[in-house]
Design a protein around this motif. Structure first.
Motif, PDB file in Angstrom:
ATOM      1  N   ALA A 131      -3.567  13.600   2.169  1.00 36.50           N
ATOM      2  CA  ALA A 131      -4.413  13.186   1.398  1.00 36.50           C
ATOM      3  C   ALA A 131      -5.674  12.324   1.997  1.00 36.50           C
ATOM      4  CB  ALA A 131      -4.029  12.364  -0.189  1.00 36.50           C
ATOM      5  N   PHE A 132      -5.193  11.525   2.768  1.00 38.47           N
ATOM      6  CA  PHE A 132      -6.119  10.714   3.452  1.00 38.47           C
ATOM      7  C   PHE A 132      -7.030  11.473   4.681  1.00 38.47           C
ATOM      8  CE2 PHE A 132      -7.050   8.112   7.264  1.00 38.47           C
ATOM      9  CZ  PHE A 132      -7.591   7.268   6.840  1.00 38.47           C
ATOM     10  N   LEU A 133      -6.211  12.319   5.082  1.00 32.98           N
ATOM     11  CA  LEU A 133      -6.991  13.215   6.097  1.00 32.98           C
ATOM     12  C   LEU A 133      -8.070  14.267   5.358  1.00 32.98           C
ATOM     13  CD1 LEU A 133      -4.104  14.629   8.160  1.00 32.98           C
ATOM     14  CD2 LEU A 133      -6.055  13.544   9.053  1.00 32.98           C
ATOM     15  N   ILE A 134      -7.931  14.331   4.330  1.00 27.55           N
ATOM     16  CA  ILE A 134      -8.850  15.222   3.405  1.00 27.55           C
ATOM     17  C   ILE A 134     -10.044  14.307   3.260  1.00 27.55           C
ATOM     18  CG2 ILE A 134      -9.567  16.507   1.309  1.00 27.55           C
ATOM     19  CD1 ILE A 134      -6.678  17.564   1.343  1.00 27.55           C
TER      20      ILE A 134
ATOM     21  N   LEU B 191       0.788  -1.202  -0.075  1.00 31.12           N
ATOM     22  CA  LEU B 191      -0.013   0.080   0.010  1.00 31.12           C
ATOM     23  C   LEU B 191       0.987   1.110  -0.008  1.00 31.12           C
ATOM     24  CD1 LEU B 191      -2.513  -1.034   2.783  1.00 31.12           C
ATOM     25  CD2 LEU B 191      -2.771  -1.288   0.284  1.00 31.12           C
ATOM     26  N   PHE B 192       0.365   2.314  -0.559  1.00 31.64           N
ATOM     27  CA  PHE B 192       0.891   3.751  -0.494  1.00 31.64           C
ATOM     28  C   PHE B 192       0.189   4.371   0.266  1.00 31.64           C
ATOM     29  CE2 PHE B 192       1.413   3.284  -5.418  1.00 31.64           C
ATOM     30  CZ  PHE B 192       2.255   2.196  -5.414  1.00 31.64           C
ATOM     31  N   ILE B 193       0.746   5.426   1.205  1.00 34.19           N
ATOM     32  CA  ILE B 193      -0.177   6.186   1.958  1.00 34.19           C
ATOM     33  C   ILE B 193       0.084   7.512   1.693  1.00 34.19           C
ATOM     34  CG2 ILE B 193      -0.617   6.759   4.398  1.00 34.19           C
ATOM     35  CD1 ILE B 193      -0.689   3.914   5.327  1.00 34.19           C
TER      36      ILE B 193
ATOM     37  N   THR C 239       4.301   6.043   9.103  1.00 33.68           N
ATOM     38  CA  THR C 239       4.054   5.443   7.843  1.00 33.68           C
ATOM     39  C   THR C 239       3.286   6.621   7.022  1.00 33.68           C
ATOM     40  OG1 THR C 239       4.105   3.322   8.732  1.00 33.68           O
ATOM     41  CG2 THR C 239       2.818   3.548   6.697  1.00 33.68           C
ATOM     42  N   GLY C 240       3.505   6.673   5.929  1.00 34.56           N
ATOM     43  CA  GLY C 240       3.001   7.518   4.806  1.00 34.56           C
ATOM     44  C   GLY C 240       3.721   8.840   4.487  1.00 34.56           C
TER      45      GLY C 240
ATOM     46  N   PRO D  76       5.549   4.833   2.032  1.00 31.02           N
ATOM     47  CA  PRO D  76       6.981   4.394   2.862  1.00 31.02           C
ATOM     48  C   PRO D  76       6.528   4.562   4.454  1.00 31.02           C
ATOM     49  CG  PRO D  76       6.716   7.017   2.287  1.00 31.02           C
ATOM     50  CD  PRO D  76       5.433   6.146   1.689  1.00 31.02           C
ATOM     51  N   THR D  77       7.551   3.770   5.118  1.00 28.78           N
ATOM     52  CA  THR D  77       7.692   3.875   6.651  1.00 28.78           C
ATOM     53  C   THR D  77       8.963   4.116   7.026  1.00 28.78           C
ATOM     54  OG1 THR D  77       5.924   2.159   6.986  1.00 28.78           O
ATOM     55  CG2 THR D  77       7.501   2.466   8.701  1.00 28.78           C
ATOM     56  N   ASN D  78       9.145   5.179   7.853  1.00 29.70           N
ATOM     57  CA  ASN D  78      10.224   5.646   8.279  1.00 29.70           C
ATOM     58  C   ASN D  78      10.490   5.559  10.100  1.00 29.70           C
ATOM     59  OD1 ASN D  78      11.928   7.675   6.158  1.00 29.70           O
ATOM     60  ND2 ASN D  78       9.648   8.045   6.026  1.00 29.70           N
ATOM     61  N   MET D  79      11.721   5.088  10.364  1.00 25.52           N
ATOM     62  CA  MET D  79      11.772   4.585  11.452  1.00 25.52           C
ATOM     63  C   MET D  79      13.024   5.051  12.042  1.00 25.52           C
ATOM     64  SD  MET D  79      11.318   0.434  12.866  1.00 25.52           S
ATOM     65  CE  MET D  79       9.811   0.704  11.886  1.00 25.52           C
TER      66      MET D  79
END
Length: 259
Positions: free
Chosen positions: A10-13, A4-6, A240-241, A224-227
């Motif tokens: 955009a998801f918030l909108i 999945l892409f996040i 994530t995202g 993407p996921t950044n950690m």
């Protein structure tokens, strides 16, 4: 495993405006030939999940211009626009048009974005051991990296949001590469594909190919996921995202892990 892409903004909108489309929008079908035969609906009536990368579903300005990449994310994350979906006769989403928000809508959306943007900090979670080799042949292991701050990125070459954040991630490498910080990018793609990709696209992390096993160990299924892993091998940050402020978020978390 489904990838999945996040796009967080955009998801918030989608969330912020599923119940409100107060402004009547002038029919712009004549300006956008791609809308011919499609039906305009409200976000709350959309029956499918949306992949907002600017490619899978075309996104247009009210003037009829198609917007992609950073331009798309800047418009969406500004809070100035809401999305109007257009579907075909089978109720499949085929296009999105951006319309101006009311001041009330903008204020509500920005408040929600600010709330989500505050996330990322993780406490009390041990990193899972790994032993990998990057595409240049250099080996890395969590055990050998103890005492260093490790910044990790999970991605793959077809992930548009992953590509969009790379310039910001490169800035972090430039700032911290001489300060005992290690930058590792766990890619889902194979070595040959990555070498071809990196011949055209600059990414300054140390790239590890065929890293699905590491992603699985860490429970990663969205990109993407950044950690960030601190000097004691604790995960102190995970997000994530795509986020327009990813540089600022990671910069602050790295500084905290270093001290």
């Amino acid at each position: 495993m489904k990838q999945l892409f996040i796009l967080r903004a955009a998801f918030l909108i989608l969330v912020a405006f599923f119940s409100n489309s107060a402004i009547a929008q002038q029919d712009i079908a004549e300006k956008i030939p791609a809308l011919k035969g499609l039906t305009r609906i409200e976000m709350k009536d959309l029956k499918q999940k949306v992949m907002l990368d600017g490619e899978s579903i075309p996104i247009y300005s009210k003037e009829g211009k198609r917007v992609k990449g950073m331009e798309m994310m800047q418009k969406i994350s500004s809070g100035d626009f809401a999305m109007v979906p257009y579907i075909d006769k089978d109720e499949n989403l085929k296009a999105i048009v951006l319309r101006p928000n009311t001041p009330e809508e903008k204020a509500r959306m920005l408040a929600m974005m600010k709330q989500m943007d505050a996330g990322g900090e993780v406490k009390g979670k041990k990193a899972i051991p790994f032993k990998v080799e990057d595409i240049a042949g250099k080996q890395y292991s969590l055990a050998a990296l103890k005492g260093k701050v490790v910044v990790v990125n999970f991605w793959f070459t077809a992930c548009k949001p992953c590509l969009m954040e790379m310039p910001e991630l490169n800035k972090l490498v430039q700032k911290y590469q001489d300060k005992g910080v290690v930058f590792l990018a766990f890619a889902m793609d194979g070595k040959a594909k990555l070498q071809k990709f990196l011949g055209k696209k600059k990414f300054d992390y140390k790239v590890v190919g065929n890293a699905r096993n590491v992603a699985n160990d860490y429970g990663i299924n969205s990109y993407p996921t950044n950690m960030i892993i601190d000097k004691e091998a604790n995960i102190t940050f995970s997000l994530t995202g795509y986020l327009p402020t990813i540089y600022e978020k990671l910069d602050k978390a790295i500084e905290k892990a270093l001290h």
